[in-house]
Design a protein around this motif. Sequence first.
Motif, PDB file in Angstrom:
ATOM      1  N   ASP A 254      -6.939  -3.370  -9.430  1.00 32.81           N
ATOM      2  CA  ASP A 254      -5.687  -3.093  -8.727  1.00 32.81           C
ATOM      3  C   ASP A 254      -4.740  -4.285  -8.803  1.00 32.81           C
ATOM      4  OD1 ASP A 254      -3.963  -1.506  -7.331  1.00 32.81           O
ATOM      5  OD2 ASP A 254      -4.979  -1.677  -5.401  1.00 32.81           O
TER       6      ASP A 254
ATOM      7  N   ASN B 240      -2.804  -6.322  -2.560  1.00 31.97           N
ATOM      8  CA  ASN B 240      -3.849  -5.939  -1.603  1.00 31.97           C
ATOM      9  C   ASN B 240      -4.049  -7.033  -0.560  1.00 31.97           C
ATOM     10  OD1 ASN B 240      -4.803  -4.842  -4.485  1.00 31.97           O
ATOM     11  ND2 ASN B 240      -5.529  -3.445  -2.920  1.00 31.97           N
TER      12      ASN B 240
ATOM     13  N   HIS C 193      -8.700   0.962   1.886  1.00 33.63           N
ATOM     14  CA  HIS C 193      -8.038   0.151   0.859  1.00 33.63           C
ATOM     15  C   HIS C 193      -6.610  -0.124   1.331  1.00 33.63           C
ATOM     16  CE1 HIS C 193      -7.026  -0.558  -3.558  1.00 33.63           C
ATOM     17  NE2 HIS C 193      -5.828  -0.262  -3.098  1.00 33.63           N
TER      18      HIS C 193
ATOM     19  N   HIS D 252      -3.041  -2.377   1.399  1.00 29.41           N
ATOM     20  CA  HIS D 252      -2.122  -3.326   0.764  1.00 29.41           C
ATOM     21  C   HIS D 252      -1.366  -4.051   1.874  1.00 29.41           C
ATOM     22  CE1 HIS D 252      -2.045  -2.225  -3.656  1.00 29.41           C
ATOM     23  NE2 HIS D 252      -2.934  -1.399  -3.140  1.00 29.41           N
TER      24      HIS D 252
HETATM   25 ZN    ZN Z   1      -4.165  -0.257  -4.356  1.00 30.60          ZN
END
Ligand code: ZN
Length: 304
Positions: A17, A249, A207, A209
Amino acid sequence: MSDLPDRISLREVGPRDGLQNEAPVPTDAKVELIDALSHTGVGRIEAVSFVHPKAIPQMADADEVWKRIDRNDHVRYSALVPNLRGAQRALDAGFSEIEVVVSASDTHNRKNVNRSTAESLDDIAELIDQVHDAGGSVQVIVSTAWGCPYEGDVPVDRVLATASRAVADGADGISFGDTTGMATPGRVRRLVGDFRFGHPDVPLNLHFHNTRGTGLANVLTALELGVADFDASVGGLGGCPYAPGATGNVATEELVHMVEDMGVATGVDLDAMIDAASTAERLVGRTLPSQVLRAGPRSRRTPV
Ligand code: ZN
């Protein structure tokens, strides 16, 4: 704080990512970063994604990266895919842990993979069967779970319906992805609470950010709800394709630094992760947003 999990599992997503949202780096740099991360104690690394090279040129060398890394037996490596075709490539390359991503927002899903959310879910049902037949496991990542850059807020019911369909089709786990950093603690509480109510036993990863600075607050809220599985990216690598200059992230070393001090074990050696963040910074050639990388851990002392 006694009701926080004793231990959590982290998946390092910087190589995928993170680098996917940075200017392209050479294969050597990717291999160096993954190898550095493999020695930090982190249990899982999302190493590559198998996507069409025209869509994401940064990941065109996925096969090569995977062949060249120095695999650590204590690390579980996984690959992200957008569809059945990508999963086939990942299986052929030797991956057994597959993450497939589908967006809860129809518009975002169409922009990403040129099909509706429902069409992607049909494809994912077949993908799950094929990966299971090959002896692998599939985590379905529901992206734009807290908002879409095109549609704005995505109704919780739609996010839940997307996840529930994947569970019904045999997904081994669900992840909710805050693709563009639109989650806040109240929204985390609502979605996680509703999902847990319907699926108390399905493994759940989150997950986040840090696009708008709420990353660690969201992690803490989820910890209080008993979630014990998070993605993070070393140094806060990455960005946001819809917001030039935005941060990526949640930074792995910031997450480790915070939760370990609260008595939550991660298995990660903080100093080693900070070193890996310095490596990441050198490899991408820009200053990364991690504040723990800048300031060092709270145990650092200034010479008198
Ligand atoms: Zn992501």
